[in-house]
Design an enzyme around this catalytic site. Structure first.
Site, PDB file in Angstrom:
ATOM      1  N   THR A  51     -37.799 -96.300  41.224  1.00  0.00           N
ATOM      2  CA  THR A  51     -37.950 -96.939  39.918  1.00  0.00           C
ATOM      3  C   THR A  51     -36.852 -97.909  39.451  1.00  0.00           C
ATOM      4  OG1 THR A  51     -37.010 -95.196  38.548  1.00  0.00           O
ATOM      5  CG2 THR A  51     -39.344 -95.016  39.056  1.00  0.00           C
ATOM      6  N   ARG A  78     -45.291 -96.367  41.134  1.00  0.00           N
ATOM      7  CA  ARG A  78     -44.800 -95.055  40.732  1.00  0.00           C
ATOM      8  C   ARG A  78     -44.507 -95.074  39.228  1.00  0.00           C
ATOM      9  NH1 ARG A  78     -40.454 -91.286  40.634  1.00  0.00           N
ATOM     10  NH2 ARG A  78     -41.177 -89.402  41.629  1.00  0.00           N
ATOM     11  N   HIS A  79     -44.601 -93.902  38.602  1.00  0.00           N
ATOM     12  CA  HIS A  79     -44.267 -93.849  37.174  1.00  0.00           C
ATOM     13  C   HIS A  79     -42.809 -94.254  36.970  1.00  0.00           C
ATOM     14  CE1 HIS A  79     -41.906 -90.241  37.818  1.00  0.00           C
ATOM     15  NE2 HIS A  79     -42.901 -89.759  38.548  1.00  0.00           N
ATOM     16  N   GLY A  80     -42.454 -94.596  35.764  1.00  0.00           N
ATOM     17  CA  GLY A  80     -41.081 -95.019  35.471  1.00  0.00           C
ATOM     18  C   GLY A  80     -40.120 -93.840  35.386  1.00  0.00           C
ATOM     19  N   SER A 175     -46.848 -94.461  31.626  1.00  0.00           N
ATOM     20  CA  SER A 175     -46.405 -95.615  32.416  1.00  0.00           C
ATOM     21  C   SER A 175     -47.478 -96.697  32.422  1.00  0.00           C
ATOM     22  CB  SER A 175     -46.105 -95.207  33.870  1.00  0.00           C
ATOM     23  OG  SER A 175     -44.974 -94.388  33.932  1.00  0.00           O
TER      24      SER A 175
END
Ligand SMILES: *[C@@H]1O[C@H](CO)[C@@H](O)[C@H](O)[C@H]1NC(C)=O
Length: 297
Positions: A51, A78-80, A175
């Protein structure tokens, strides 16, 4: 480990065949990035590459060389940056307690263990893996970078064709929303973004069967996840001499019994970071550093 890296969010721009538009102009991306934190930037290479795109990949701020004509973009994102999960918080508290319970370091000096023991562990249970503000910023900047790199695909007319899929995890849903808000900024600079539900392309759609396949795919579950033979090397690595050596060194540095570190805590790191075989205090520092302005001793 797959789980740790598997919580993702996909953003797909529908095929845009009509958009065999001209060459991409390579926009300057520097302006999209906020002023970088010098302390964070110096430390970044020592942490994971997850990230913190702009810190671990300085090339992001350069003009990219794009010579092809894009017709479709599929991104797996990918999520933060997020808080530790409730389980991780529990283990961090366990470690913190262990450090506080041990005596002062030899000769009464200020050793690393004492410094970490005094360091406030500011995690609350509610934080449980949620996205932090930095994570929202990660996503907004990513959206702005993509929109700048692929102006034809991210044209205003195509906005309604954008499709966002996400897992049901709150950090992933959040996100996705932040990503859409970043795009909104791109289309409407200066205007506050509306609720994602009111956006033209609609809110991110939840699809756990796709995004959390590791929970749903029967073949994966039987042939890999519940199969000790398939995971033999993972277990061998976790219990092998290299790992024991690292634990011994950490225990010596922190002046705690190695068995206390072994008691349930060692799996914690391995589950979270397959690429970095790190000491727990390192993890402690990493999470604090990633989720707040606190700097480790
Ligand atoms: C378990 O993994 C081994 C090694 O990859 C493989 O040969 C075997 O077929 C797997 N077992 C099952 C039940 O899928």
């Amino acid at each position: 480990m797959l789980r740790a890296s598997g919580r993702r969010l996909g953003a797909a721009v529908a095929p845009a065949v009509a958009l065999v538009a001209g060459m991409l102009s390579s926009l300057v991306c520097c302006s999209l990035l906020g002023p970088s934190d010098p302390v964070a930037s110096v430390l970044s290479p020592y942490f994971g590459t997850k990230t913190r795109y702009e810190d671990v990949n300085p090339r992001l701020v350069l003009d990219p060389e794009v010579t092809c004509t894009p017709v479709q973009l599929v991104a797996l994102i990918r999520h933060g940056t997020r808080y530790p999960t409730a389980k991780q918080i529990r283990k961090l508290r366990q470690l913190h307690g262990l450090l506080q319970a041990r005596g002062r370091g030899s000769a009464g000096g200020r050793d690393l263990g004492a410094a970490l023991a005094d360091w406030p562990l500011g995690y609350a249970d509610w934080m449980d893996g949620q996205l932090v503000e930095k994570g929202r910023q990660d996503m907004r900047q990513l959206a702005l970078r993509l929109a700048s790199l692929f102006p034809a695909l991210f044209s205003r007319e195509n906005y309604g064709r954008l499709r966002l899929l996400t897992s049901s995890k709150h950090r992933c849903v959040d996100s996705g929303a932040a990503f859409l808000q970043g795009l909104w900024q791109h289309y409407h600079p200066g205007l506050p973004p509306p609720d994602v539900a009111d956006m033209e392309c609609g809110p991110p759609r939840i699809n756990d069967k796709l995004m959390r396949f590791f929970d749903h795919c029967e073949k994966f579950l039987t042939e890999v996840e519940r199969n000790a033979t398939a995971l033999y090397h993972v277990e061998a690595f976790k219990t092998g001499p290299e790992m024991q050596n690292i634990l011994k060194k950490v225990a010596a540095t922190l002046q705690v019994p190695v068995n206390d570190l072994n008691a349930g805590l060692n799996r914690f790191l391995l589950q979270s970071f397959s690429s970095l075989v790190m000491q727990r205090p390192f993890y402690h520092c990493f999470l604090s550093w990633a989720t707040s302005k606190t700097r480790s001793p």
